[in-house]
Design a protein around this motif. Sequence first.
Motif, mmCIF file in Angstrom:
data_model
loop_
_atom_site.group_PDB
_atom_site.id
_atom_site.type_symbol
_atom_site.label_atom_id
_atom_site.label_comp_id
_atom_site.label_asym_id
_atom_site.label_seq_id
_atom_site.Cartn_x
_atom_site.Cartn_y
_atom_site.Cartn_z
ATOM 1 N N UNK A 94 0.826 -1.212 0.000
ATOM 2 C CA UNK A 94 0.000 0.000 0.000
ATOM 3 C C UNK A 94 0.857 1.257 0.000
ATOM 4 N N UNK A 95 1.898 1.233 0.826
ATOM 5 C CA UNK A 95 2.767 2.405 0.908
ATOM 6 C C UNK A 95 3.624 2.553 -0.349
ATOM 7 N N UNK A 96 4.044 1.429 -0.920
ATOM 8 C CA UNK A 96 4.955 1.456 -2.062
ATOM 9 C C UNK A 96 4.378 2.240 -3.233
ATOM 10 N N UNK A 163 -1.855 -1.691 -10.418
ATOM 11 C CA UNK A 163 -0.539 -2.099 -9.910
ATOM 12 C C UNK A 163 -0.774 -3.426 -9.199
ATOM 13 N N UNK A 164 -0.205 -4.482 -9.746
ATOM 14 C CA UNK A 164 -0.453 -5.840 -9.263
ATOM 15 C C UNK A 164 0.859 -6.401 -8.717
ATOM 16 N N UNK A 171 11.540 -13.493 -3.660
ATOM 17 C CA UNK A 171 12.072 -12.262 -3.092
ATOM 18 C C UNK A 171 10.945 -11.325 -2.718
ATOM 19 N N UNK A 172 11.268 -10.070 -2.401
ATOM 20 C CA UNK A 172 10.243 -9.115 -1.991
ATOM 21 C C UNK A 172 9.367 -8.756 -3.182
ATOM 22 N N UNK A 173 8.046 -8.610 -2.976
ATOM 23 C CA UNK A 173 7.149 -8.356 -4.101
ATOM 24 C C UNK A 173 7.427 -7.040 -4.808
ATOM 25 N N UNK A 174 7.165 -7.032 -6.110
ATOM 26 C CA UNK A 174 7.313 -5.830 -6.937
ATOM 27 C C UNK A 174 5.954 -5.479 -7.522
#
Length: 514
Positions: A94-96, A163-164, A171-174
């Motif tokens: 959400x913040x990204x 944005x999915x 690894x960390x989601x993109x």
Amino acid sequence: MDLTQGLHRAVQQQPDAIMTICGPRQRTFREVADRVARLAGALRGLGVGSGDRVGILALNSDRYSEYLLAVPWADAVLNPVNIRWSAAEIAYSLADCDTRTLFVDDAFAPMLPALRADVPGVTTVIHVGDGPTPDGALDYESLIAGAAPVADAHRGGDKLAGVFYTGGTTGFPKGVMLSHANLATSWLGSAATGCLPTADSRSLHCAPMFHLAALAVWGSTLLMGGSHVFVPSFKTVPVFEAIAAHGVTDVLVVPTMIQLMVDDPAIGDHDLTSLHAVLYGASPIPAAVLERAMKVLPDVTFTQAYGLTETAPIVTVLTPADHRRGLLRSAGRSAPHNELRIVDPLGAPVPAGTVGEIVVRGDHVMHGYWDKPAETAAAIRDGWFHTGDAGYLDEQGYLYVVDRIKDMIVSGGENVYSAEVENAIARHPSVAQCAVIGVPDADWGERVHAVVVPQAGASLTLAEVREHVKTLIAGYKAPRSLELVEALPISGAGKVLKRELRKEHWGAAVRQVH
């Protein structure tokens, strides 16, 4: 094209046909269009502007479907949140991408205090459940009732649709940026194969709707003018009941769901004769499971789709005819909208039958990763999206996916592809589920390690598994160690989280990130 086009077409051609069924609620295309226009008006009244991201953290429902339409109608951008994530992971997504408005249902309302603390940028929460509205949240139905309808912004083409976030299996989601044209290209190209829902379809949504595969079935059903049946999440008996009660014709499931369905004795207690088509994908399926499913549901066609979030999502399709021909190990052939190659580490195409990286090109490929230009440049090179999957093409253009490149095991100088070993292990009658990983070995560098969920009441030894595997594939690929577990760690998309399986074996070693 834009995401709302199918709704406008249906209102013009069949306004009083049923569009959505969710529990006791049934609504026509005309009714849904009015609600969507009012919800879009409410969002604008709350200050949602052009291109703003609007999230949803909820189980499947007709309201989730209305969110998918009302957000672009209001000229905003979707951010469907992975429901399997922890509060910290959800807060990151959400913040990204600076999501300020969030839809939340009853199941996830208890997370709100933690999310508000971690993401102060989320200033508006809309409650889409049937229970009491949480403190500080707005009631969904009251918003719709109190808002005037607004005209559709017709946000479409190359404008950002959503944005999915990737599942984060390696690894960390993109945040994958997909346009309306990306999604429409994938949906229409896949529909052209004749294997996705049609105007006569009644599609059951039991896979989580944040996932691109579920969104593809929703979108293609909408474009074709079919209707939608929603259950909150996948459970075998409610799925059987929904199929029987509502005449469901099409359903999307992941391999673990197929296995649970065909292994449930209750499947014989329900009338599933309306079901014509099963679409599956998201992770490899053991051939033994698929063969069993085809026997249990002999009058149902099976279609496999291979793809990724970054390809919106469909790349290849294995048709029902291909299944009947016995091509169960293949992921199918390139869909009409997609161009496919297998390349070596330098990006040069390799001959048929040679394993390399799967790369794709077409108007369905993402615009890039949100605020990650370096990762975008690494993934899309010379116009080709590099999937990170290893596979090969045969002489007829059928794709065989052998592994994630990072999951490949190098044992004694030999490459071992975990998917091949998993298929062999899965044919043992005492195996319910399995995963294969590489673990450290002083003599071999890495050894093949099997993590197995036994069938209920069954027991297994390493010697039994090794002897069984060696009857099907080369002996050096047989597991050299065995671990029995009650369940495998599964992502929100139904994929086995191999990084979790590796943690206790690799610790802080470099291989852990693979």
